[in-house]
Design a protein around this motif. Structure first.
Motif, short mmCIF file in Angstrom:
data_model
loop_
_atom_site.label_atom_id
_atom_site.label_comp_id
_atom_site.label_asym_id
_atom_site.label_seq_id
_atom_site.Cartn_x
_atom_site.Cartn_y
_atom_site.Cartn_z
N ALA A 29 20.35 -20.37 22.77
CA ALA A 29 21.65 -20.73 23.34
C ALA A 29 21.50 -21.90 24.31
O ALA A 29 22.35 -22.82 24.33
CB ALA A 29 22.25 -19.53 24.05
N LEU A 30 20.45 -21.92 25.11
CA LEU A 30 20.24 -23.03 26.04
C LEU A 30 20.09 -24.36 25.31
O LEU A 30 20.66 -25.39 25.72
CB LEU A 30 19.00 -22.76 26.89
CG LEU A 30 19.11 -21.68 27.97
CD1 LEU A 30 17.75 -21.42 28.61
CD2 LEU A 30 20.11 -22.06 29.04
N GLN A 48 23.93 -25.26 30.05
CA GLN A 48 22.78 -24.44 30.43
C GLN A 48 23.04 -23.67 31.72
O GLN A 48 22.60 -22.53 31.89
CB GLN A 48 21.55 -25.33 30.58
CG GLN A 48 21.11 -25.96 29.27
CD GLN A 48 20.01 -26.98 29.45
OE1 GLN A 48 19.69 -27.39 30.57
NE2 GLN A 48 19.42 -27.44 28.35
N LEU A 49 23.77 -24.28 32.63
CA LEU A 49 24.12 -23.60 33.88
C LEU A 49 25.02 -22.39 33.60
O LEU A 49 24.83 -21.30 34.17
CB LEU A 49 24.79 -24.59 34.82
CG LEU A 49 25.00 -24.19 36.27
CD1 LEU A 49 24.84 -25.41 37.16
CD2 LEU A 49 26.39 -23.62 36.49
N PHE A 50 25.99 -22.55 32.70
CA PHE A 50 26.88 -21.44 32.37
C PHE A 50 26.15 -20.35 31.59
O PHE A 50 26.45 -19.16 31.74
CB PHE A 50 28.09 -21.94 31.57
CG PHE A 50 29.17 -22.52 32.41
CD1 PHE A 50 29.95 -21.69 33.23
CD2 PHE A 50 29.43 -23.88 32.42
CE1 PHE A 50 30.95 -22.22 34.01
CE2 PHE A 50 30.43 -24.41 33.21
CZ PHE A 50 31.20 -23.58 34.01
N ILE A 51 25.18 -20.73 30.76
CA ILE A 51 24.37 -19.73 30.07
C ILE A 51 23.57 -18.90 31.08
O ILE A 51 23.41 -17.68 30.93
CB ILE A 51 23.44 -20.41 29.05
CG1 ILE A 51 24.26 -21.04 27.92
CG2 ILE A 51 22.43 -19.41 28.48
CD1 ILE A 51 25.02 -20.05 27.08
N GLY A 52 23.06 -19.56 32.12
CA GLY A 52 22.36 -18.81 33.18
C GLY A 52 23.28 -17.85 33.90
O GLY A 52 22.88 -16.73 34.25
N ILE A 53 24.53 -18.27 34.15
CA ILE A 53 25.49 -17.36 34.78
C ILE A 53 25.76 -16.16 33.88
O ILE A 53 25.84 -15.01 34.34
CB ILE A 53 26.80 -18.11 35.10
CG1 ILE A 53 26.54 -19.18 36.17
CG2 ILE A 53 27.88 -17.14 35.59
CD1 ILE A 53 27.75 -20.06 36.44
N LEU A 54 25.90 -16.41 32.58
CA LEU A 54 26.23 -15.33 31.64
C LEU A 54 25.08 -14.35 31.47
O LEU A 54 25.28 -13.13 31.53
CB LEU A 54 26.61 -15.95 30.29
CG LEU A 54 26.89 -14.98 29.14
CD1 LEU A 54 28.08 -14.09 29.46
CD2 LEU A 54 27.11 -15.73 27.84
N TRP A 55 23.87 -14.86 31.27
CA TRP A 55 22.73 -13.98 31.00
C TRP A 55 22.18 -13.33 32.27
O TRP A 55 21.55 -12.27 32.20
CB TRP A 55 21.62 -14.78 30.33
CG TRP A 55 21.37 -14.42 28.89
CD1 TRP A 55 20.46 -13.52 28.42
CD2 TRP A 55 22.01 -14.96 27.74
NE1 TRP A 55 20.50 -13.47 27.05
CE2 TRP A 55 21.45 -14.36 26.61
CE3 TRP A 55 23.01 -15.90 27.55
CZ2 TRP A 55 21.85 -14.65 25.31
CZ3 TRP A 55 23.40 -16.22 26.27
CH2 TRP A 55 22.84 -15.60 25.17
#
Length: 599
Positions: A29-30, A48-55
């Protein structure tokens, strides 16, 4: 205890399939989000920042805290390598040429957010120490975001990229100095000490000066002597593996020395990249100076072949070419190894680039997403305060673009025109006798000119009729003297009737794309801002109660950092996409929208 190996070694266990799928999906995903957003607006880091928030912890919590800590550490290693790559692509000559502009941009980017942060005293009832900590968090520019934007838009090697990277580096160094200051401060104003502020600053300056002095006065002469005797060195010293090991140890040594000295490891990584780039330039200069070395090397062989006597040529015919071929092949191998000496950029591209771009840098931006408390930010009073503070902090960085705006430095012509206009206005408003006399004289002169022009036209028409009558009476004269004399007269009278257009030199275009890109690239905050804000929160600077819960000041700072981190890359990507279209449309014939800053 016998049979218990928990202290001696870690027991190996096969990870469950859920963990494997989770980490695989996280990495895929990143990278997918990064590629898609880079194609659109050159801002894949936002995804990538939003993926970090989600995961991570702010969202679904699909990663446990231990895994998040490992990802954060690996991400910081990717940040170090990203800054090192920025140093490799930096030219010493370009830095020297744009040093004062970079310093001006950096000072503006630090002073404006620090000054505007004291509005928090009225906005959220903050104390001066809390406003200082907030300004320190918002004065730093995200190095990772800046280098990622410039590398994805291919602007990192231009003059604009040099100014942005140098200013962002200075801002980040000051921000990391602020980290040291805030870590030494207590939760009250009585613990503030001048040594706390001065020591990190002088340590950073002293480290940079000492490192460049060591490189210039000690390592540079040694390196030049090594280049002189390069053909006598072992062949393995010219291989890319040896250069990789030497540059890696150089990077590790400088970063470790900076960390133990008390300055920023990111600053040290940037200096390491600049030094490697500097020595690569020395190698290139020595190649240019020794361009005739291979011909000189082969001269002994050619001279011996020319000295062969006719009688002895048949005796040494089978031996001499063999010795010559051996010497020539050895010299060719040594010169070939020297000519193909890999640079720092080639080493980085072969050994570091793919794992850094695909694993470590995505981990870094995802770790920034881990630090955003998104569930606590959407409160009524917190949202509008955070948005207002974010707009102020955006303005505080965007004004740095004024350093690239071209103003007129010669006010004399403007002053003269203004004085002339004022005097003409006075003459029109206050008529005098002299003005009336001047007007009468002008009227008389204009009437005389009209009369003279009428007489000239009558004379010219009479001359033309006379010439026509003579042509009719005399027939076609072979010489045609009179007609040939009239043609230049008519040609000389034509310019007054059709005056030649005046050539106006248009001023040079003053493009606002470079200032806009500079200001918006400096807007993005990130890792250092979150680090300073979290450190100040853990020190109790923003907590209001004994429980130490997050206050409105801390949440307003997080709002400002997050919004600025989103606005900067998206805006820069949009502008750069527009600039790319203009460059393709104009081609080689038109002017570059970036002007001299795109070189």
């Amino acid at each position: 205890m016998v049979g218990d190996g928990s202290d001696a070694a870690l027991a190996y266990h096969e990870p469950p399939i859920a963990t494997i799928l989770n980490l695989t999906g996280f990495l895929v995903a990143l990278n997918v989000v990064n590629v898609c957003l880079d194609k659109l607006l050159y801002c894949g880091l936002i995804g990538q920042l939003f993926i970090g928030i989600l995961w991570g912890t702010p969202g679904a919590k699909w990663l446990d805290p231990e895994t998040e800590a490992v990802i954060q550490q690996l991400g910081y290693l990717g940040l170090i390598m990203l800054v090192y790559e920025g140093g490799l692509s930096t030219s010493i000559k370009s830095v020297r040429a744009n040093l004062f502009v970079s310093i001006g941009v950096a000072i503006t980017g630090i002073g404006a957010p620090m000054g505007l942060s004291f509005i928090l005293k009225e906005l959220v009832a903050a104390s001066p120490l809390q406003a200082f900590a907030a300004g320190a968090a918002l004065s730093a520019t995200s190095l990772g975001t800046t280098f990622t934007i410039l590398s994805s838009t291919n602007l990192i090697a231009t003059r604009l990229g040099t100014v942005v990277t140098s200013a962002a580096m200075l801002d980040d160094v000051v921000g990391l100095v602020m980290v040291q200051i805030i870590s030494n401060l207590g939760d009250d104003d009585s613990s503030f000490n001048a040594v706390t502020v001065i020591r990190p600053i002088f340590v950073s300056i002293g480290f940079a000066v000492g490192l460049f002095s060591l490189s210039a006065f000690c390592l540079k002469p040694i390196f030049k002597k090594v280049l002189v005797v390069k053909n006598k060195l072992p062949n393995f010293m010219g291989t890319i593996q040896f250069v990789f090991l030497s540059q890696t140890f150089c990077l590790l040594g400088i970063v470790a020395g900076a960390a133990y000295a008390g300055t920023s490891s990111l600053f040290a990584a940037y200096l390491a990249g600049v030094i490697v780039s500097w020595f690569d330039g020395l190698v290139a200069e020595s190649k240019e100076l020794d361009g005739s070395a291979p011909s000189n090397v082969h001269q002994p062989g050619s001279s011996t072949s020319n000295r062969n006597l006719p009688g002895k040529s048949t005796r040494n015919h089978g031996k001499q070419p063999q010795t010559q071929s051996l010497s020539e092949t050895s010299t060719k191998q040594s010169s070939l190894l020297y000519d193909e000496t890999p640079t720092g950029e080639k080493v980085y591209e072969k050994y570091y680039k793919e794992p850094v771009n695909r694993i470590l840098i995505p981990f870094f931006f995802a770790s920034i997403g881990f630090a955003i408390p998104i569930t606590e930010m959407f409160q009524g009073s917190t949202v509008w305060r955070g948005v207002i503070y974010a707009l102020l902090m955006t303005f505080g960085k965007m004004i740095t673009g004024l350093w690239l705006v071209r103003f007129s430095l010669n006010p004399t012509p403007i002053l003269i025109t203004w004085v002339k206009k004022s005097f003409t206005y006075v003459h029109f408003c206050i008529p005098t006798k002299t003005n009336n006399r001047k007007q009468k004289k002008k009227q008389n002169i204009s009437e005389d000119r009209i009369r003279s022009s009428k007489e000239c036209t009558e004379i010219s028409s009479s001359n033309q009729t006379c010439a026509n009558e003579r042509d009719k009476n005399a027939g076609a004269s072979p010489d045609g003297n009179f007609s040939s004399q009239l043609v230049p007269q008519e040609g000389s009278q034509a310019p007054p009737s059709n005056p030649s257009p005046t050539i106006t030199i248009s001023p040079k275009p003053k493009s606002l794309y470079p200032p806009s890109i500079l200001g918006l690239a400096m807007v993005a905050r990130g890792e250092v801002g979150y680090l300073i804000a979290s450190l100040a929160q853990s020190r109790g600077m923003f907590a209001r109660g004994p429980s130490g819960e997050r206050s409105e000041i801390y949440l307003a700072i997080i709002w400002a950092i997050s919004i600025c981190t989103l606005i900067g890359p998206v805006s820069v990507g949009t502008l750069v996409k527009r600039v790319k279209k203009l460059q393709l449309a104009r081609g080689d014939s038109g002017l570059d929208p970036l002007g001299v800053w795109g070189i």
